[in-house]
Each structure stands twice: as C-alpha cells, then as structure tokens.
Design a protein around this motif. Structure first.
Motif, PDB file in Angstrom:
ATOM      1  N   GLY A 192     -13.922 -42.841 122.539  1.00 18.11           N
ATOM      2  CA  GLY A 192     -13.587 -41.354 123.129  1.00 18.11           C
ATOM      3  C   GLY A 192     -14.665 -41.152 121.243  1.00 18.11           C
ATOM      4  N   VAL A 193     -14.270 -41.664 120.439  1.00 23.28           N
ATOM      5  CA  VAL A 193     -14.846 -41.354 118.929  1.00 23.28           C
ATOM      6  C   VAL A 193     -16.510 -40.696 119.693  1.00 23.28           C
ATOM      7  CG1 VAL A 193     -15.700 -41.809 116.446  1.00 23.28           C
ATOM      8  CG2 VAL A 193     -13.353 -41.141 117.463  1.00 23.28           C
ATOM      9  N   TRP A 194     -16.951 -42.093 120.173  1.00 23.78           N
ATOM     10  CA  TRP A 194     -18.300 -42.160 120.260  1.00 23.78           C
ATOM     11  C   TRP A 194     -18.498 -41.813 121.137  1.00 23.78           C
ATOM     12  CZ3 TRP A 194     -20.341 -47.776 122.575  1.00 23.78           C
ATOM     13  CH2 TRP A 194     -21.943 -48.124 122.495  1.00 23.78           C
ATOM     14  N   ILE A 195     -18.676 -41.483 122.571  1.00 20.63           N
ATOM     15  CA  ILE A 195     -19.171 -40.645 123.505  1.00 20.63           C
ATOM     16  C   ILE A 195     -18.191 -39.289 123.438  1.00 20.63           C
ATOM     17  CG2 ILE A 195     -19.428 -43.104 124.672  1.00 20.63           C
ATOM     18  CD1 ILE A 195     -17.005 -42.155 127.204  1.00 20.63           C
ATOM     19  N   LEU A 196     -17.746 -38.794 123.921  1.00 18.88           N
ATOM     20  CA  LEU A 196     -17.333 -37.761 123.654  1.00 18.88           C
ATOM     21  C   LEU A 196     -18.092 -36.147 123.336  1.00 18.88           C
ATOM     22  CD1 LEU A 196     -12.913 -36.991 123.028  1.00 18.88           C
ATOM     23  CD2 LEU A 196     -13.687 -37.325 125.444  1.00 18.88           C
ATOM     24  N   PRO A 197     -18.387 -35.361 124.133  1.00 21.66           N
ATOM     25  CA  PRO A 197     -19.244 -34.361 123.624  1.00 21.66           C
ATOM     26  C   PRO A 197     -19.041 -33.637 121.853  1.00 21.66           C
ATOM     27  CG  PRO A 197     -18.775 -34.461 125.738  1.00 21.66           C
ATOM     28  CD  PRO A 197     -17.794 -34.652 125.920  1.00 21.66           C
ATOM     29  N   ARG A 198     -19.930 -33.812 121.493  1.00 22.97           N
ATOM     30  CA  ARG A 198     -19.540 -32.732 120.316  1.00 22.97           C
ATOM     31  C   ARG A 198     -18.427 -31.555 120.423  1.00 22.97           C
ATOM     32  NH1 ARG A 198     -21.265 -29.462 116.401  1.00 22.97           N
ATOM     33  NH2 ARG A 198     -21.229 -30.139 114.520  1.00 22.97           N
ATOM     34  N   THR A 199     -19.223 -30.579 121.266  1.00 21.96           N
ATOM     35  CA  THR A 199     -18.121 -29.722 121.471  1.00 21.96           C
ATOM     36  C   THR A 199     -16.624 -29.761 121.746  1.00 21.96           C
ATOM     37  OG1 THR A 199     -18.630 -29.210 123.791  1.00 21.96           O
ATOM     38  CG2 THR A 199     -20.241 -28.190 122.141  1.00 21.96           C
ATOM     39  N   CYS A 200     -16.838 -30.746 122.242  1.00 26.95           N
ATOM     40  CA  CYS A 200     -15.423 -31.084 122.784  1.00 26.95           C
ATOM     41  C   CYS A 200     -14.642 -31.739 121.376  1.00 26.95           C
ATOM     42  CB  CYS A 200     -14.885 -32.539 123.861  1.00 26.95           C
ATOM     43  SG  CYS A 200     -13.387 -32.552 124.208  1.00 26.95           S
ATOM     44  N   PHE A 201     -14.953 -32.987 120.606  1.00 28.85           N
ATOM     45  CA  PHE A 201     -14.387 -33.396 119.540  1.00 28.85           C
ATOM     46  C   PHE A 201     -15.331 -33.833 118.063  1.00 28.85           C
ATOM     47  CE2 PHE A 201     -13.155 -37.577 117.650  1.00 28.85           C
ATOM     48  CZ  PHE A 201     -11.899 -37.271 116.958  1.00 28.85           C
ATOM     49  N   PHE A 202     -15.040 -32.522 117.275  1.00 29.75           N
ATOM     50  CA  PHE A 202     -16.361 -32.954 116.548  1.00 29.75           C
ATOM     51  C   PHE A 202     -16.110 -34.458 115.059  1.00 29.75           C
ATOM     52  CE2 PHE A 202     -17.285 -32.565 111.936  1.00 29.75           C
ATOM     53  CZ  PHE A 202     -18.560 -32.298 111.293  1.00 29.75           C
ATOM     54  N   ARG A 203     -16.710 -34.501 115.097  1.00 26.61           N
ATOM     55  CA  ARG A 203     -16.954 -36.130 114.140  1.00 26.61           C
ATOM     56  C   ARG A 203     -18.198 -35.918 113.505  1.00 26.61           C
ATOM     57  NH1 ARG A 203     -17.914 -36.149 119.275  1.00 26.61           N
ATOM     58  NH2 ARG A 203     -18.781 -38.041 120.496  1.00 26.61           N
ATOM     59  N   ARG A 204     -18.607 -36.302 112.440  1.00 29.97           N
ATOM     60  CA  ARG A 204     -19.621 -36.805 111.236  1.00 29.97           C
ATOM     61  C   ARG A 204     -20.593 -37.810 111.851  1.00 29.97           C
ATOM     62  NH1 ARG A 204     -16.032 -35.907 107.596  1.00 29.97           N
ATOM     63  NH2 ARG A 204     -16.469 -37.653 106.501  1.00 29.97           N
ATOM     64  N   PRO A 205     -21.924 -38.214 112.100  1.00 28.56           N
ATOM     65  CA  PRO A 205     -22.725 -39.155 112.448  1.00 28.56           C
ATOM     66  C   PRO A 205     -21.952 -40.257 112.180  1.00 28.56           C
ATOM     67  CG  PRO A 205     -24.274 -37.314 111.741  1.00 28.56           C
ATOM     68  CD  PRO A 205     -23.069 -36.986 111.233  1.00 28.56           C
ATOM     69  N   ALA A 206     -22.029 -40.680 110.560  1.00 32.63           N
ATOM     70  CA  ALA A 206     -21.096 -42.419 109.887  1.00 32.63           C
ATOM     71  C   ALA A 206     -19.596 -42.510 111.225  1.00 32.63           C
ATOM     72  CB  ALA A 206     -20.354 -41.673 109.250  1.00 32.63           C
ATOM     73  N   ALA A 207     -18.899 -40.845 111.659  1.00 29.86           N
ATOM     74  CA  ALA A 207     -17.526 -41.721 112.729  1.00 29.86           C
ATOM     75  C   ALA A 207     -18.373 -42.328 114.209  1.00 29.86           C
ATOM     76  CB  ALA A 207     -16.964 -40.420 112.905  1.00 29.86           C
ATOM     77  N   ILE A 208     -19.518 -42.487 114.211  1.00 26.59           N
ATOM     78  CA  ILE A 208     -20.038 -42.474 115.695  1.00 26.59           C
ATOM     79  C   ILE A 208     -20.486 -43.866 115.006  1.00 26.59           C
ATOM     80  CG2 ILE A 208     -22.148 -42.187 117.234  1.00 26.59           C
ATOM     81  CD1 ILE A 208     -21.908 -38.988 116.898  1.00 26.59           C
ATOM     82  N   THR A 209     -21.652 -44.058 113.952  1.00 27.16           N
ATOM     83  CA  THR A 209     -21.253 -45.807 114.134  1.00 27.16           C
ATOM     84  C   THR A 209     -20.727 -47.076 113.899  1.00 27.16           C
ATOM     85  OG1 THR A 209     -23.826 -43.991 112.538  1.00 27.16           O
ATOM     86  CG2 THR A 209     -23.124 -46.673 112.279  1.00 27.16           C
ATOM     87  N   LEU A 210     -18.971 -45.679 112.840  1.00 25.70           N
ATOM     88  CA  LEU A 210     -18.261 -46.332 113.208  1.00 25.70           C
ATOM     89  C   LEU A 210     -17.577 -46.726 114.460  1.00 25.70           C
ATOM     90  CD1 LEU A 210     -16.645 -48.390 110.703  1.00 25.70           C
ATOM     91  CD2 LEU A 210     -15.094 -46.251 111.112  1.00 25.70           C
ATOM     92  N   ALA A 211     -17.315 -45.669 115.231  1.00 22.89           N
ATOM     93  CA  ALA A 211     -16.339 -46.288 116.248  1.00 22.89           C
ATOM     94  C   ALA A 211     -17.656 -46.823 117.097  1.00 22.89           C
ATOM     95  CB  ALA A 211     -16.846 -44.857 117.531  1.00 22.89           C
ATOM     96  N   ARG A 212     -18.791 -47.028 117.391  1.00 21.00           N
ATOM     97  CA  ARG A 212     -19.601 -47.958 118.027  1.00 21.00           C
ATOM     98  C   ARG A 212     -19.400 -49.832 117.918  1.00 21.00           C
ATOM     99  NH1 ARG A 212     -25.312 -44.589 117.496  1.00 21.00           N
ATOM    100  NH2 ARG A 212     -25.211 -43.397 118.808  1.00 21.00           N
ATOM    101  N   PHE A 213     -19.060 -49.564 116.352  1.00 18.34           N
ATOM    102  CA  PHE A 213     -19.082 -51.463 115.901  1.00 18.34           C
ATOM    103  C   PHE A 213     -17.719 -51.600 116.659  1.00 18.34           C
ATOM    104  CE2 PHE A 213     -16.739 -53.486 112.539  1.00 18.34           C
ATOM    105  CZ  PHE A 213     -17.331 -55.049 113.166  1.00 18.34           C
ATOM    106  N   TRP A 214     -16.232 -50.688 116.322  1.00 13.38           N
ATOM    107  CA  TRP A 214     -15.632 -51.407 116.766  1.00 13.38           C
ATOM    108  C   TRP A 214     -15.447 -51.438 117.748  1.00 13.38           C
ATOM    109  CZ3 TRP A 214     -12.610 -53.634 113.271  1.00 13.38           C
ATOM    110  CH2 TRP A 214     -12.572 -53.225 112.276  1.00 13.38           C
ATOM    111  N   VAL A 215     -15.856 -50.448 119.224  1.00 11.79           N
ATOM    112  CA  VAL A 215     -16.249 -50.547 120.515  1.00 11.79           C
ATOM    113  C   VAL A 215     -16.734 -51.750 120.453  1.00 11.79           C
ATOM    114  CG1 VAL A 215     -17.021 -49.937 122.492  1.00 11.79           C
ATOM    115  CG2 VAL A 215     -16.114 -47.796 121.332  1.00 11.79           C
ATOM    116  N   PHE A 216     -17.373 -52.450 120.426  1.00 12.19           N
ATOM    117  CA  PHE A 216     -18.170 -53.974 120.468  1.00 12.19           C
ATOM    118  C   PHE A 216     -17.403 -54.861 120.051  1.00 12.19           C
ATOM    119  CE2 PHE A 216     -20.789 -57.633 118.707  1.00 12.19           C
ATOM    120  CZ  PHE A 216     -21.678 -57.481 120.188  1.00 12.19           C
ATOM    121  N   LEU A 217     -16.405 -54.616 118.937  1.00  6.10           N
ATOM    122  CA  LEU A 217     -15.674 -56.311 118.353  1.00  6.10           C
ATOM    123  C   LEU A 217     -14.287 -55.600 119.568  1.00  6.10           C
ATOM    124  CD1 LEU A 217     -15.503 -57.733 116.187  1.00  6.10           C
ATOM    125  CD2 LEU A 217     -13.575 -56.371 115.458  1.00  6.10           C
TER     126      LEU A 217
END
Length: 329
Positions: A192-217
C-alpha cells in the motif's frame, strides 16, 4: 527430510549446540549492531566537521552539498538505536537460546519460553521497523510525527506478537498458516505504501523506496513458505537466505540509504525532485547555521500545520474540495 530442512534443525555448533542456520542468522543480527553504530558515528563526524567549518566561515557550496547528501536528521538517530538493540536481542536469542532447545522432544511442541521469547524478539524488531516507516509517511518529523510513529510501531509490535505466538505454539499446517498470515500482513501494508496514489495516502519518497525493499523481501518469504508447505525442500533454503541476507544484513544498508534520501528531500537536493523543476531550490539554504531551538520549533510548526489546515477526508475519492496539501520546503 531434505538438506534445506535439515540445516534448519541439525548440524549443531558447539559450545551451545545451536543449529547451523540459527547460528549464521544470529551472527548476522549481532554484527548489524556495530554496523548501525558506525552509521551513527559517521553522522556525528560529519556534523562536527561542518560545525568547525561554519565557525571558521570556511563553508563552500561543495561542502554544503556534501553535507546535504551524507547527513540524516537527528530525529532518526533514536530509531537507528532502537533497530540496533532489536538486532542484538534477536541475535542473542538465536545464538544462545536456540529454538530447537525450547521444544519438548516427546511432544514436538514448543515450551513456554519459546512461545514468549521469539515472538517478543519479532515484536521488538517490527516496533522499530514499522515505526520508522510510518514516520516517513508523515508530513513532518517533529514531536507529533514522532508520537504517531511510536503508536504505529506499538500496533505493529502487538500484531506481530499475536501472530508469532501461535506460529511457535502450533505445529504443522496451523503453524505455517499463522506464519503466512503474518508475512501477508506485512506485504499488504508495504504494498500500500508503494502503490497507493499520493492523493489518497501521503508519504515521502524515502518511504516508497523502503516499501519496495520490504515488498520484495516479503514476496520471497511468502513464496518460500508456500513451497515449504507444499513439501518442497527448496523453500526452506530460500527462506533462510532471505531472512539471513535480506533481513539480517541488507535491511541496515537500505534503511540508512532511505534516511539519506529523506534528508535530501527535505533540503531540496533530491535529484529527481529538483530536475523536474529545473532549479536549485536548495541554494538559499546551503550552509545556513540554524540554532537547535529554532529548528525544533520549525519541526513542531510543520506538524501542527496538518491540524490547522482543513484537509478533505475524502481525497481518496478525488473530491479535493479545496483541501491544501503540505509541500516540501
């Protein structure tokens, strides 16, 4: 029993009789603590060097750019320390309190110690990891953002503990099902942190980078568990490698990198952020010497802006209704 499943419960390593897999994973976790301490000391060294140059009026644009690219905010140091101690706790449990020694040989079931210690170690880990991740999804990094992150970390720790207790206590398919439910829970929140639209869920770019790693793992872990549940011995090896290399070691580098990305974003030096605008927004602030009390007050003001501004609660539906989004400054 295949080689991969045997290595998770066999080949005892003296003097404690720890199985080889637990021993390797424990070593990785314990070694990650000095690694994080090194990251923290590096930050202190950079800050001292910049402070000395500022005192002597020797700060150049290159110095300021270097500091902006290699410095994380002090508010993250507490989270790094929490992650370090969580790694140490989990590593000590794996090295000196091997999971196999907590099982009753006659019944094959875990003892009370195993049911408590290993879920507690997992809860400690995920308090710090999800708490930090939630902080990267806030519009500020002051007191309000920190308190919200602590609450989110506590919720994740409680969920983790609740799902790992039956995982250890039960056997067979029921144990695998609880473990799979826990992995799926983590996969869903980070996806959700990775793919949700920013208008729906605010997060900073670092959160998306971190989320990609955890999704992969987590995808690797879920596939590994599915193979293991189907009786494929290769699943055990995949899970061991994923947890030892990915969780035991790589996560420390990824987290540190994400905190550097977050620092760049706040200072306007994140590459794609400035490239889209064709300007160096960081120029007016490079080399500025901001007093601690002023910086803390600024962080509190950014946090309070979210409460002061009327944000539309239906932004996910596309009805902005005049809501104002807080931007990077």
């Amino acid at each position: 029993m295949g080689f991969c499943s045997r290595i998770l419960s066999s080949y005892p390593v003296p003097p404690n009789g720890v199985d080889a897999a637990s021993y390797i994973f424990g070593i990785f976790q314990v070694l990650s603590m000095p690694m994080i301490i090194y990251f923290i000391q590096r930050q202190a060294s950079i800050a001292r060097q910049m402070g000395k140059k500022m005192g002597q009026k020797l700060v150049t644009r290159a110095d300021a750019m270097s500091a902006a690219s290699n410095t994380i905010f002090p508010c993250f140091i507490w989270w790094l320390k929490t992650i370090a101690f969580a790694n140490l706790f989990g590593g000590v449990a794996n090295l000196f309190l091997p999971l196999g020694s907590f099982f009753d040989s006659s019944s094959g079931r875990a003892t009370a110690w195993a049911i408590f210690i290993y879920p507690l170690a997992g809860a400690f880990d995920h308090f710090s990891l999800e708490g930090l991740g939630f902080l990267l999804c806030q519009r500020g990094v002051g007191d309000i953002g920190q308190r919200r992150a602590v609450r989110a970390g506590l919720v994740s720790a409680l969920i983790t503990f609740s799902l790992l207790v039956p995982t250890i206590a039960l056997t067979g398919t029921a144990s695998y099902a609880c473990w799979l439910a826990w992995e799926t829970y983590l996969l869903v929140i980070y996806l959700g942190v990775w793919i949700l639209p920013r208008t729906c869920f605010f997060r900073r770019p670092a959160a998306i980078t971190l989320a990609r790693f955890w999704v992969f793992l987590r995808v690797i872990n879920i596939l590994s568990l599915s193979l293991a549940m189907a009786g494929n011995d290769f699943g055990y090896c995949c899970y061991f490698v994923s947890e030892s290399i990915g969780f035991g070691m790589m996560k420390n580098f990824v987290i540190y990198y994400c905190l550097l990305v977050d620092s760049k974003w706040w200072q306007g030096t994140l590459g794609d952020f400035t490239a889209r605008r064709g300007t160096n927004l960081q120029d007016p602030l490079l080399g500025i010497d901001l007093k601690l009390d002023i910086a803390q007050q600024l962080a509190r003001n950014v946090d309070s802006m979210e409460n002061a501004i009327s944000l539309n609660s239906n932004m996910c539906s596309g009805n902005n209704g005049g809501g104002v989004d807080i931007i990077n400054f």
